[in-house]
Design a protein around this motif. Structure first.
Motif, PDB file in Angstrom:
ATOM      1  N   GLN A 220       0.817  -1.216   0.000  1.00 26.29           N
ATOM      2  CA  GLN A 220       0.000   0.000   0.000  1.00 26.29           C
ATOM      3  C   GLN A 220       0.852   1.269   0.000  1.00 26.29           C
ATOM      4  OE1 GLN A 220      -3.415   0.369   0.133  1.00 26.29           O
ATOM      5  NE2 GLN A 220      -4.044  -1.775   0.322  1.00 26.29           N
ATOM      6  N   GLU A 221       2.023   1.210   0.609  1.00 26.17           N
ATOM      7  CA  GLU A 221       2.874   2.399   0.707  1.00 26.17           C
ATOM      8  C   GLU A 221       3.359   2.832  -0.670  1.00 26.17           C
ATOM      9  OE1 GLU A 221       4.777   5.521   2.809  1.00 26.17           O
ATOM     10  OE2 GLU A 221       3.223   4.082   3.392  1.00 26.17           O
ATOM     11  N   ILE A 222       3.702   1.867  -1.517  1.00 18.69           N
ATOM     12  CA  ILE A 222       4.196   2.189  -2.859  1.00 18.69           C
ATOM     13  C   ILE A 222       3.139   2.930  -3.666  1.00 18.69           C
ATOM     14  CG2 ILE A 222       4.957   1.170  -5.062  1.00 18.69           C
ATOM     15  CD1 ILE A 222       6.384  -0.991  -3.440  1.00 18.69           C
ATOM     16  N   ALA A 223       1.865   2.625  -3.417  1.00 19.35           N
ATOM     17  CA  ALA A 223       0.781   3.270  -4.160  1.00 19.35           C
ATOM     18  C   ALA A 223       0.800   4.787  -4.012  1.00 19.35           C
ATOM     19  CB  ALA A 223      -0.565   2.724  -3.698  1.00 19.35           C
ATOM     20  N   LYS A 224       1.369   5.281  -2.918  1.00 20.07           N
ATOM     21  CA  LYS A 224       1.360   6.722  -2.657  1.00 20.07           C
ATOM     22  C   LYS A 224       2.164   7.525  -3.682  1.00 20.07           C
ATOM     23  CE  LYS A 224       0.770   6.066   2.345  1.00 20.07           C
ATOM     24  NZ  LYS A 224       1.383   6.264   3.682  1.00 20.07           N
ATOM     25  N   MET A 225       3.075   6.864  -4.417  1.00 19.60           N
ATOM     26  CA  MET A 225       3.866   7.576  -5.418  1.00 19.60           C
ATOM     27  C   MET A 225       3.191   7.614  -6.792  1.00 19.60           C
ATOM     28  SD  MET A 225       6.905   4.834  -6.400  1.00 19.60           S
ATOM     29  CE  MET A 225       7.477   5.723  -7.862  1.00 19.60           C
ATOM     30  N   GLY A 226       2.054   6.941  -6.917  1.00 17.01           N
ATOM     31  CA  GLY A 226       1.382   6.869  -8.209  1.00 17.01           C
ATOM     32  C   GLY A 226       0.515   8.083  -8.497  1.00 17.01           C
ATOM     33  N   LEU A 238     -11.823  -2.882  -8.068  1.00 15.66           N
ATOM     34  CA  LEU A 238     -12.595  -2.330  -6.951  1.00 15.66           C
ATOM     35  C   LEU A 238     -12.628  -0.810  -7.014  1.00 15.66           C
ATOM     36  CD1 LEU A 238     -11.506  -4.498  -3.878  1.00 15.66           C
ATOM     37  CD2 LEU A 238     -13.555  -4.727  -5.299  1.00 15.66           C
ATOM     38  N   SER A 239     -11.509  -0.213  -7.413  1.00 13.87           N
ATOM     39  CA  SER A 239     -11.443   1.248  -7.513  1.00 13.87           C
ATOM     40  C   SER A 239     -10.380   1.641  -8.527  1.00 13.87           C
ATOM     41  CB  SER A 239     -11.134   1.886  -6.157  1.00 13.87           C
ATOM     42  OG  SER A 239      -9.863   1.479  -5.690  1.00 13.87           O
ATOM     43  N   ASN A 240     -10.564   2.794  -9.133  1.00 14.92           N
ATOM     44  CA  ASN A 240      -9.628   3.339 -10.126  1.00 14.92           C
ATOM     45  C   ASN A 240      -9.699   4.855  -9.977  1.00 14.92           C
ATOM     46  OD1 ASN A 240      -8.213   4.252 -12.339  1.00 14.92           O
ATOM     47  ND2 ASN A 240      -9.238   2.932 -13.814  1.00 14.92           N
ATOM     48  N   GLU A 241      -8.726   5.417  -9.247  1.00 13.68           N
ATOM     49  CA  GLU A 241      -8.825   6.828  -8.884  1.00 13.68           C
ATOM     50  C   GLU A 241      -7.505   7.574  -9.078  1.00 13.68           C
ATOM     51  OE1 GLU A 241      -9.977   6.622  -4.820  1.00 13.68           O
ATOM     52  OE2 GLU A 241     -12.086   6.181  -5.245  1.00 13.68           O
ATOM     53  N   LYS A 242      -7.633   8.843  -9.419  1.00 16.17           N
ATOM     54  CA  LYS A 242      -6.475   9.725  -9.410  1.00 16.17           C
ATOM     55  C   LYS A 242      -6.008   9.910  -7.966  1.00 16.17           C
ATOM     56  CE  LYS A 242      -6.055  11.445 -13.747  1.00 16.17           C
ATOM     57  NZ  LYS A 242      -4.793  11.568 -14.506  1.00 16.17           N
ATOM     58  N   ASN A 243      -4.698   9.944  -7.781  1.00 14.70           N
ATOM     59  CA  ASN A 243      -4.137  10.127  -6.448  1.00 14.70           C
ATOM     60  C   ASN A 243      -3.956  11.622  -6.190  1.00 14.70           C
ATOM     61  OD1 ASN A 243      -2.833   9.947  -4.020  1.00 14.70           O
ATOM     62  ND2 ASN A 243      -0.979   8.980  -4.819  1.00 14.70           N
ATOM     63  N   THR A 244      -4.842  12.182  -5.381  1.00 15.13           N
ATOM     64  CA  THR A 244      -4.791  13.626  -5.113  1.00 15.13           C
ATOM     65  C   THR A 244      -3.763  13.972  -4.039  1.00 15.13           C
ATOM     66  OG1 THR A 244      -6.598  13.412  -3.507  1.00 15.13           O
ATOM     67  CG2 THR A 244      -7.199  13.947  -5.778  1.00 15.13           C
ATOM     68  N   GLU A 245      -3.185  12.946  -3.398  1.00 14.11           N
ATOM     69  CA  GLU A 245      -2.201  13.179  -2.351  1.00 14.11           C
ATOM     70  C   GLU A 245      -0.869  12.484  -2.677  1.00 14.11           C
ATOM     71  OE1 GLU A 245      -4.025  11.922   1.274  1.00 14.11           O
ATOM     72  OE2 GLU A 245      -5.504  13.533   1.260  1.00 14.11           O
ATOM     73  N   LYS A 246      -0.520  12.503  -3.949  1.00 13.20           N
ATOM     74  CA  LYS A 246       0.718  11.865  -4.393  1.00 13.20           C
ATOM     75  C   LYS A 246       1.939  12.431  -3.655  1.00 13.20           C
ATOM     76  CE  LYS A 246       3.719  11.201  -8.402  1.00 13.20           C
ATOM     77  NZ  LYS A 246       4.909  11.397  -7.547  1.00 13.20           N
ATOM     78  N   ILE A 247       2.845  11.536  -3.264  1.00 12.43           N
ATOM     79  CA  ILE A 247       4.094  11.974  -2.648  1.00 12.43           C
ATOM     80  C   ILE A 247       5.264  11.430  -3.450  1.00 12.43           C
ATOM     81  CG2 ILE A 247       3.040  12.066  -0.357  1.00 12.43           C
ATOM     82  CD1 ILE A 247       4.510   9.485   0.332  1.00 12.43           C
ATOM     83  N   ASP A 248       6.442  12.055  -3.268  1.00 10.42           N
ATOM     84  CA  ASP A 248       7.634  11.599  -3.958  1.00 10.42           C
ATOM     85  C   ASP A 248       8.080  10.242  -3.409  1.00 10.42           C
ATOM     86  OD1 ASP A 248       7.655  13.915  -5.432  1.00 10.42           O
ATOM     87  OD2 ASP A 248       9.130  14.923  -4.148  1.00 10.42           O
ATOM     88  N   ALA A 249       8.730   9.473  -4.251  1.00  6.08           N
ATOM     89  CA  ALA A 249       9.212   8.161  -3.825  1.00  6.08           C
ATOM     90  C   ALA A 249      10.171   8.274  -2.638  1.00  6.08           C
ATOM     91  CB  ALA A 249       9.900   7.455  -5.001  1.00  6.08           C
ATOM     92  N   SER A 250      10.899   9.368  -2.561  1.00  8.29           N
ATOM     93  CA  SER A 250      11.866   9.553  -1.463  1.00  8.29           C
ATOM     94  C   SER A 250      11.184   9.686  -0.104  1.00  8.29           C
ATOM     95  CB  SER A 250      12.720  10.803  -1.726  1.00  8.29           C
ATOM     96  OG  SER A 250      11.889  11.962  -1.837  1.00  8.29           O
ATOM     97  N   ALA A 251       9.867   9.973  -0.104  1.00 15.93           N
ATOM     98  CA  ALA A 251       9.135  10.166   1.150  1.00 15.93           C
ATOM     99  C   ALA A 251       8.382   8.908   1.596  1.00 15.93           C
ATOM    100  CB  ALA A 251       8.155  11.326   1.019  1.00 15.93           C
ATOM    101  N   LEU A 252       8.473   7.847   0.819  1.00 15.79           N
ATOM    102  CA  LEU A 252       7.765   6.614   1.176  1.00 15.79           C
ATOM    103  C   LEU A 252       8.381   5.990   2.425  1.00 15.79           C
ATOM    104  CD1 LEU A 252       7.406   4.928  -2.346  1.00 15.79           C
ATOM    105  CD2 LEU A 252       5.684   6.257  -1.117  1.00 15.79           C
ATOM    106  N   GLU A 253       7.519   5.449   3.269  1.00 13.57           N
ATOM    107  CA  GLU A 253       7.991   4.783   4.494  1.00 13.57           C
ATOM    108  C   GLU A 253       7.958   3.273   4.271  1.00 13.57           C
ATOM    109  OE1 GLU A 253       5.665   6.174   7.754  1.00 13.57           O
ATOM    110  OE2 GLU A 253       6.343   8.260   7.543  1.00 13.57           O
ATOM    111  N   LEU A 254       9.067   2.767   3.756  1.00 15.83           N
ATOM    112  CA  LEU A 254       9.156   1.345   3.402  1.00 15.83           C
ATOM    113  C   LEU A 254       9.815   0.562   4.524  1.00 15.83           C
ATOM    114  CD1 LEU A 254      10.315   1.961  -0.255  1.00 15.83           C
ATOM    115  CD2 LEU A 254       8.043   1.231   0.453  1.00 15.83           C
TER     116      LEU A 254
END
Length: 254
Positions: A220-226, A238-254
């Motif tokens: 789920q965390e990787i999805a935040k960069m999309g 189930l869903s297909n949505e634009k990510n209105t809160e996209k973050i840079d890959a460098s900010a992902l908490e992996l």
């Protein structure tokens, strides 16, 4: 002279108009079925979606959700039981192997979870062997520099870490200058630091070369960069949505 210029401008504007409205990738009512009747199993069940140019699309789903099947159909590796795939408004006729081969060769880059590097070739040679079969390859040195592997050019795969090998695999996919880059669980075999590094390079490829990228993952965390997030479950969207809160890959908490 004025009329000629007017006609030229009209022709150019018409081309731009149709380019603006042209779909990049469009999947219509895709079904992938195994077996018939009561024994029928659906890897994909009436899936439709569109992907826009220069997007990073993340497809989320657990094991068995159909995401790998979807990726393979988009890439021309697998064919649908029913449905239609259009690439830049041209239908990809999945039942003709020659058509699929040309589609993959001219348009698609693949990055898999397992690197599949050639053990007896150096980093540069692993990338070059793909470049030699492409019409318009990117510059090898520029790609290696972008991916931070230019200092590894003369090393063999056995001399690289997992993260480094994955970056070479990405370089090998990108060198052919694909219009669409498909990534199948590309961080699945990596630790969190290497995963973060690889995702930052994927993002950099999108930004520097304008490559449209599709990433499938269960994370789920990787999805935040999309730019777009698609969720699959039991072969259905189930869903297909634009990510209105996209973050840079460098900010992902992996």
């Amino acid at each position: 002279m004025i009329c000629a210029l007017g006609e030229a401008n009209l022709h150019r504007n018409t081309k731009l108009f149709w380019r603006f409205f042209m779909s990049f990738v469009k999947l219509e009512n895709a079904v992938k079925q195994y077996g018939n009747g009561e024994n029928a199993v659906y890897a994909l069940n009436d899936v439709s979606l569109e992907i826009e140019p220069k997007e990073i699309v993340v497809i989320l789903g657990s094991s068995g959700s159909g995401k790998s099947t979807l990726l393979n159909i988009l890439g021309g590796i697998d064919v649908m039981s029913k449905g239609k795939l259009l690439f830049q408004d041209r239908e990809i006729r999945g039942k003709k192997p020659k058509d699929l081969l040309l589609y993959r060769r001219e348009n698609i880059g693949f990055v898999f979870q397992f690197y599949n590097l050639i053990a007896d070739l150096t980093v540069r040679e692993n990338i070059k062997v793909v470049a030699e079969y492409c019409k318009n390859p990117l510059d090898i040195d520029a790609v290696m520099k972008t991916l931070g592997i230019d200092n590894l050019a003369d090393r063999f795969p056995s001399q690289l870490s997992g993260g480094q090998q994955q970056r070479v695999a990405i370089a090998r996919a990108v060198i052919k200058n694909p219009k669409l880059l498909l990534c199948d669980e590309l961080t699945g075999a990596l630790d969190s630091k290497s995963s973060g590094d690889v995702l930052k390079f994927i993002e950099k490829i999108n930004q520097e070369f304008g490559t449209t990228i599709v990433i499938i993952t269960h994370n789920q965390e990787i999805a935040k960069m999309g730019y777009r997030i698609i969720q699959l479950h039991d072969g259905k969207i189930l869903s297909n949505e634009k990510n209105t809160e996209k973050i840079d890959a460098s900010a992902l908490e992996l």
